[in-house]
Design a protein around this motif. Structure first.
Motif, short mmCIF file in Angstrom:
data_model
loop_
_atom_site.label_atom_id
_atom_site.label_comp_id
_atom_site.label_asym_id
_atom_site.label_seq_id
_atom_site.Cartn_x
_atom_site.Cartn_y
_atom_site.Cartn_z
N ARG A 66 0.83 -1.22 0.00
CA ARG A 66 0.00 0.00 0.00
C ARG A 66 0.86 1.26 0.00
O ARG A 66 0.59 2.25 -0.72
CB ARG A 66 -0.93 -0.02 1.22
N MET A 67 1.94 1.18 0.79
CA MET A 67 2.83 2.35 0.86
C MET A 67 3.52 2.58 -0.47
O MET A 67 3.80 3.73 -0.87
CB MET A 67 3.87 2.11 1.96
N LYS A 68 3.85 1.53 -1.12
CA LYS A 68 4.44 1.68 -2.45
C LYS A 68 3.48 2.41 -3.39
O LYS A 68 3.87 3.27 -4.20
CB LYS A 68 4.83 0.32 -3.02
N LEU A 69 2.22 2.03 -3.30
CA LEU A 69 1.22 2.69 -4.14
C LEU A 69 1.12 4.18 -3.78
O LEU A 69 1.03 5.07 -4.66
CB LEU A 69 -0.13 2.00 -3.97
N GLU A 70 1.11 4.37 -2.47
CA GLU A 70 1.05 5.76 -2.03
C GLU A 70 2.29 6.53 -2.50
O GLU A 70 2.23 7.70 -2.88
CB GLU A 70 0.96 5.84 -0.51
N GLN A 71 3.45 5.79 -2.47
CA GLN A 71 4.68 6.42 -2.92
C GLN A 71 4.58 6.82 -4.39
O GLN A 71 5.02 7.90 -4.81
CB GLN A 71 5.86 5.50 -2.68
N GLN A 72 3.98 5.94 -5.15
CA GLN A 72 3.81 6.26 -6.56
C GLN A 72 2.90 7.49 -6.73
O GLN A 72 3.14 8.37 -7.59
CB GLN A 72 3.23 5.03 -7.28
N LYS A 73 1.84 7.47 -5.92
CA LYS A 73 0.94 8.64 -6.00
C LYS A 73 1.68 9.92 -5.61
O LYS A 73 1.54 10.98 -6.23
CB LYS A 73 -0.26 8.44 -5.09
N GLN A 84 4.86 10.45 -5.75
CA GLN A 84 5.79 10.82 -6.82
C GLN A 84 5.07 11.58 -7.93
O GLN A 84 5.61 12.55 -8.51
CB GLN A 84 6.49 9.56 -7.37
N ALA A 85 3.85 11.08 -8.21
CA ALA A 85 3.07 11.81 -9.21
C ALA A 85 2.73 13.24 -8.74
O ALA A 85 2.79 14.23 -9.51
CB ALA A 85 1.80 11.04 -9.53
N ILE A 86 2.39 13.21 -7.44
CA ILE A 86 2.10 14.55 -6.87
C ILE A 86 3.35 15.42 -6.86
O ILE A 86 3.33 16.64 -7.13
CB ILE A 86 1.54 14.38 -5.46
N VAL A 87 4.54 14.76 -6.54
CA VAL A 87 5.82 15.49 -6.54
C VAL A 87 6.09 16.07 -7.91
O VAL A 87 6.58 17.22 -8.06
CB VAL A 87 6.94 14.57 -6.06
N LYS A 88 5.83 15.27 -8.89
CA LYS A 88 6.06 15.76 -10.24
C LYS A 88 5.17 16.97 -10.55
O LYS A 88 5.57 17.89 -11.27
CB LYS A 88 5.82 14.63 -11.24
N SER A 89 3.94 16.85 -10.05
CA SER A 89 3.01 17.96 -10.31
C SER A 89 3.23 19.17 -9.41
O SER A 89 2.96 20.31 -9.74
CB SER A 89 1.58 17.46 -10.20
N LEU A 90 3.76 18.88 -8.20
CA LEU A 90 3.99 19.97 -7.23
C LEU A 90 5.48 20.04 -6.92
O LEU A 90 5.95 19.47 -5.92
CB LEU A 90 3.19 19.74 -5.97
N GLU A 91 6.24 20.61 -7.73
CA GLU A 91 7.68 20.69 -7.54
C GLU A 91 8.04 21.61 -6.38
O GLU A 91 9.12 21.47 -5.81
CB GLU A 91 8.34 21.26 -8.81
#
Length: 951
Positions: free
Chosen positions: A883-890, A892-899
């Motif tokens: 689950r944490m991995k999934l959250e990590q992916q999310k 990361q997506a958020i990181v990409k969108s929110l630099e």
């Protein structure tokens, strides 16, 4: 080929199981089968001539002889049954023709017969076909054949009509048929069906009359197919007296000029003669087989079944054979003269073995042979006189026998014990017993000081003088089958069923050499005269020559197994016996090729074989119950040269009691003879005295008569001279003289009468004295009988005392046995009680250990539950990680969108990663500790189970 050959010299035994096995060749010669030979035996001169069977023969089945007694037919088993016809007038009884079933595969011919003119021959085959063959035998031409019965009704006998060569009678179980040969076909004649009777025998009485005997003891006379006469051979009174004994099977019928003879139950023969009306027959004489006094049950001999019955050509003698292989004879004249007395057969020659012979032995100092058999008898034969010297039957089967070299003792192995016996003048008596059960092999040493006895796989050696067990030879893993002593008695060779041949030192009991071949079960062994070579035979059909533990040479036997082996004292020839009953003379040194002469000997496997110590005779015995004596000769027919002449001993053994009894009998006989001679002498003296007195009186009277005659003559002369005298005076003188003469004659007559009366009185006195002496002789005989009876009673009393002592000993033995049984039971009870206590103690211990084990199992279960909960936590952690991995992916997506928030978020992610690593590390540490704890628990349980195991 071998330079030494064997010639059949004499045979003791009758081959049983052969149909029609006895014939008369002439008035002095009979023919019967013995082993795998037909023997021509001369009753008066006691010689034998042999007609050997065919090679590879499996034994004889039936015999037949022609009416002119020239041809003998022998039926033999084999791959195909054959009938061989021999010419008896030829010196060697040469073979004339061989008949067989042709295209029909015949296993055996059960009955045969010649025609009266000896031109035709019939043979009845056995099951399952039961085909009757009709031959013109000299041309080997089958004239006709016909099936006589079905498989369920066997045929017992066939015969040709002696008055008509074309008519044949067939009898069997429910079968009594007549066949007639006509136009190349055997046609059945009219005959009433007799399906309820089992016809065992029949005989032709005339051209139209046949008499048949049944299993139920009935005699039936058929004429032209019709039943004319029927009777039972036994009376109701006899059957009611002894119903078990009277089994009146009419097994054989023989016709002769006055009527016929037939068997009538066990050990009984009846003679029937024609009555005046020529249609009926009446029984005239009953002849029985006598009881055997040498048997432990003498009445067993009376239970023998008669299988053959023949009458001599002159009809003076009857000879019969029995199912136990015995031959008996009787003269008809003696049977007819003994009116009102029981008539009994006598042995034709000797009593024979009636079962397989298991033991054979010879000695050095006497020309005797010892044999033992499963018929429970031991017999002693003389090889020089060809006679049976001793025999005795026991209550157990005899398995082995050994003669002492002196010929005075014999060792016999019975089922219960090994017995050493004395050979007495008229008995075989036990002297010493040894506890060796079922001894299959025993042998005296050549010096006679030791003897070996086999007990299973152990060889016991005893001293003949002290009877001590000197040595026990152990080493065989299987039963020992044969033993042999070396010439100097220092070595003993043995062979066993496990395939081992051992050579033993009889001084040290050590095994000096061995040869083991597990693929062969050895049956017999012998040793060379120089004790360097061993010869052994077994089940692998080869003859082995063994030296120094090595098999030097193997000679194949060609598809037969050797059963026994013997080597001559000269070492020139080996003799072997085979499983098919033949013997072979094999030249030595051995050759790998066929270099032997084979002889037809027995109809069953040869069990034992021995060569006499002078190399003159080879002796063989077999399971067929026959003993054959072979003369060992060279090719020129001469006997082998002896190294030294053997002087046989003539001493015999007799017990002191028997000797005293014989001395008493001899003294009594001598006394009786002396009294007879004394009485005869006294009678002769008195006769001489009376004769002298009579002679004197006669002389006196004659003298007086002559004197009177002289006086008369004188008176006559005086009368002539006185003629002139007075006539009256002369007359008176004449009267006076005549009166005086009459007075003198009357006086002399009275004197003669008185002397005659005296003579009569003396003669009466002589007769009276003779009667007195006869009474004295009778009284002495009675005294002798009374003395014998007193001695008998005395010894019977002593026997009773010994029996009482024996019963007391047996009672003591039973008491000791009971005490031993009670002690054994008490010991068993104590042992059972102790075992029970130990069992209870160990069961209690086991129960405690089981409870501890259950407790440990419960603890193990708890630990397993904890382990499973931890495993669940690990699984949950793994899910959380996913689950944490999934959250990590999310993220990361958020990181990409929110630099902009990347630094803060990375910091948060790093903190969470550290938290997760801490949890994983703690989880691994806990799992490792749990596994280590489980390992320790399993080790503890294992150690506890090891301690719980009983000692």
């Amino acid at each position: 080929m071998s330079a030494v050959v064997a010639q059949c010299h004499y045979s003791f035994g009758l081959q049983r199981g052969v149909a029609n096995n006895l014939f008369y060749f002439d008035e002095q010669t009979v023919i019967f089968p013995s082993g795998n030979n037909c023997v021509r035996y001369n009753i008066d001169q006691k010689w034998q001539r042999f007609i050997p069977g065919l090679e590879r023969s499996q034994g004889m089945y039936a015999l037949a002889i022609s009416s002119n007694r020239r041809y003998l037919a022998v039926s033999e088993r084999g791959e195909r049954a054959t009938i061989t016809v021999y010419d008896l007038q030829h010196e060697q009884s040469r073979k004339r023709k061989v008949l067989n079933g042709g295209d029909i595969h015949v296993q055996e011919f059960v009955s045969m017969a010649f025609s009266t003119d000896s031109k035709y021959f019939i043979g009845q085959s056995g099951a399952p076909d039961y085909t009757l063959f009709y031959w013109m035998w000299e041309k080997q031409k089958v004239m006709a054949m016909v099936k006589t019965t079905v498989a369920t009704n066997p045929v017992n006998q066939v015969s040709l009509n002696p008055y008509d060569n074309t008519q044949i009678c067939v009898s069997g179980n429910g079968v009594l048929k007549l066949f007639r040969y006509a136009e190349g076909v055997l046609k059945q004649s009219t005959f009433h069906k007799q399906e309820t009777h089992n016809f065992l025998s029949h005989a032709w009485m005339s051209e139209e009359r046949v008499i048949a005997g049944t299993e139920a003891g009935r005699l039936m006379v058929f004429e032209s197919g019709d039943l004319r006469w029927d009777m039972s051979v036994t009376t109701k009174t006899a059957m009611s007296q002894d119903p078990d004994r009277w089994l009146p099977r009419v097994t054989v019928i023989t016709a002769y000029s006055k009527g016929f003879a037939c068997s009538a139950g066990p050990g009984t023969v009846y003679l029937f003669e024609r009555t005046d009306d020529k249609d009926n027959y009446r029984k005239t004489r009953e002849i029985r087989i006598p009881p055997d006094q040498c048997s432990h049950e003498p009445s067993h001999a009376e239970q023998q079944q008669i299988v053959s019955l023949v009458i001599s050509p002159s009809e003076e003698t009857v000879v019969t054979s029995t199912d136990r292989g015995q031959l008996y004879s009787i003269t008809l004249s003696s049977a007819e003269m003994s009116k009102g007395e029981q008539v009994q057969f006598e042995f034709l020659s000797h009593s024979f073995h009636s079962g397989p012979i298991t033991g054979l032995s010879v000695c050095i100092r006497k020309p005797i042979i010892a044999t033992c058999s499963l018929d429970q008898s031991v017999r002693i034969w003389n090889v020089e006189t060809n006679t049976l010297e001793l025999y005795k039957e026991f209550q157990e089967e005899a398995f082995s026998i050994a003669l002492h070299p002196f010929g005075l003792f014999v060792m016999v192995g019975f089922s219960d014990k090994l017995r050493l016996m004395n050979l007495l003048i008229d008995d075989v008596r036990t002297f010493k017993e040894f506890t060796v059960r079922a001894c299959r092999e025993c042998a005296f040493s050549h010096g006679g000081h030791l003897f070996a006895a086999v007990n299973g796989n152990i060889i016991h050696i005893y001293s003949t003088t002290t009877f001590e067990n000197v040595l026990n030879l152990k080493g065989h893993n299987g039963k020992v089958r044969s033993i042999a002593w070396s010439g100097d008695d220092s070595r003993l060779v043995s062979c066993g069923m496990e395939g081992a041949v051992y050579e033993w030192n009889t001084l040290t009991s050590k095994r000096e050499s061995e040869s083991v071949l597990k693929s062969c079960s050895y049956t017999s062994v012998t040793i060379s005269p120089d004790a360097k070579t061993i010869f052994a035979v077994g089940t692998d059909c080869t003859l082995k020559e063994i030296q120094a533990c090595q098999i030097l040479r193997e000679v194949p036997a060609e598809d037969v197994a050797y059963t026994t082996i013997a080597m001559s004292r000269s070492g020139r020839t080996l003799f072997t016996g085979t499983s098919i009953g033949t013997i072979r003379a094999i030249k030595y040194p051995l050759s790998t090729q066929k270099d032997w002469i084979e002889y037809q000997a027995h109809s069953s496997p040869v069990t034992k074989m021995v060569i006499t110590f002078d190399d003159q005779y080879l002796l063989t015995v077999s399971e067929d119950g026959c003993l054959l004596i072979w003369k060992i000769i060279d090719k020129e027919g001469r006997g082998l040269k002896r190294d030294k002449e053997i002087t046989y001993a003539e001493e015999i053994l007799i017990t002191k009691s028997d000797l005293e009894e014989k001395v008493v009998m001899l003294e009594l006989k001598t006394r009786v003879e002396e009294l007879k001679m004394e009485n005869e002498y006294q009678l002769r003296l008195k006769d001489m005295n009376y004769n002298e007195k009579t002679k004197e009186l006669s002389t006196t009277f004659v003298r007086q008569m002559e004197s009177l005659k002289t006086n008369i003559q004188i008176l006559k002369t005086e009368r002539d001279n006185m003629e002139v005298a007075n006539q009256e005076t002369m007359f008176e003188v004449m009267e006076k003289h005549s009166k005086e003469l009459q007075d003198m004659e009357s006086a002399n007559s009275q004197k003669l009468m008185l002397e005659y009366e005296k003579y009569q009185e003396l003669q009466f006195k002589s007769q009276q004295m003779q009667q007195d002496y006869e009474k004295q002789l009778q009284q002495m005989d009675e005294n002798k009988t009374a003395a014998l009876e007193e001695l008998t009673l005395y010894y019977e009393g002593k026997m009773q005392e010994k029996l009482l002592v024996l019963e007391q000993c047996q009672e003591e033995s039973r008491i000791q046995a009971r005490e031993f049984e009670e002690s054994r039971k008490q010991m068993e009870e104590d042992g059972d009680r102790e075992i029970q206590d130990i069992r209870v103690r160990y069961e209690r211990w086991l129960r405690d250990e089981r409870e501890t084990n259950m407790r440990m199992k419960r603890d193990t279960g708890i630990m397993k539950k904890k382990f499973s909960s931890l495993q669940k936590d690990i699984d949950n952690s793994n899910v959380e990680m996913e689950r944490m991995k999934l959250e990590q992916q999310k993220l990361q997506a958020i990181v990409k969108s929110l630099e902009k928030d990347i630094l803060a978020l990375k910091k948060a992610i790093q903190e969470r990663d550290e938290t997760i690593q801490d949890k994983v590390t703690r989880t691994h540490i806990r799992t490792h500790a749990y596994v280590h704890r489980c390992t320790q628990i399993h080790a503890g349980v294992h150690n506890m189970c090891q301690r719980v195991k009983p000692p």
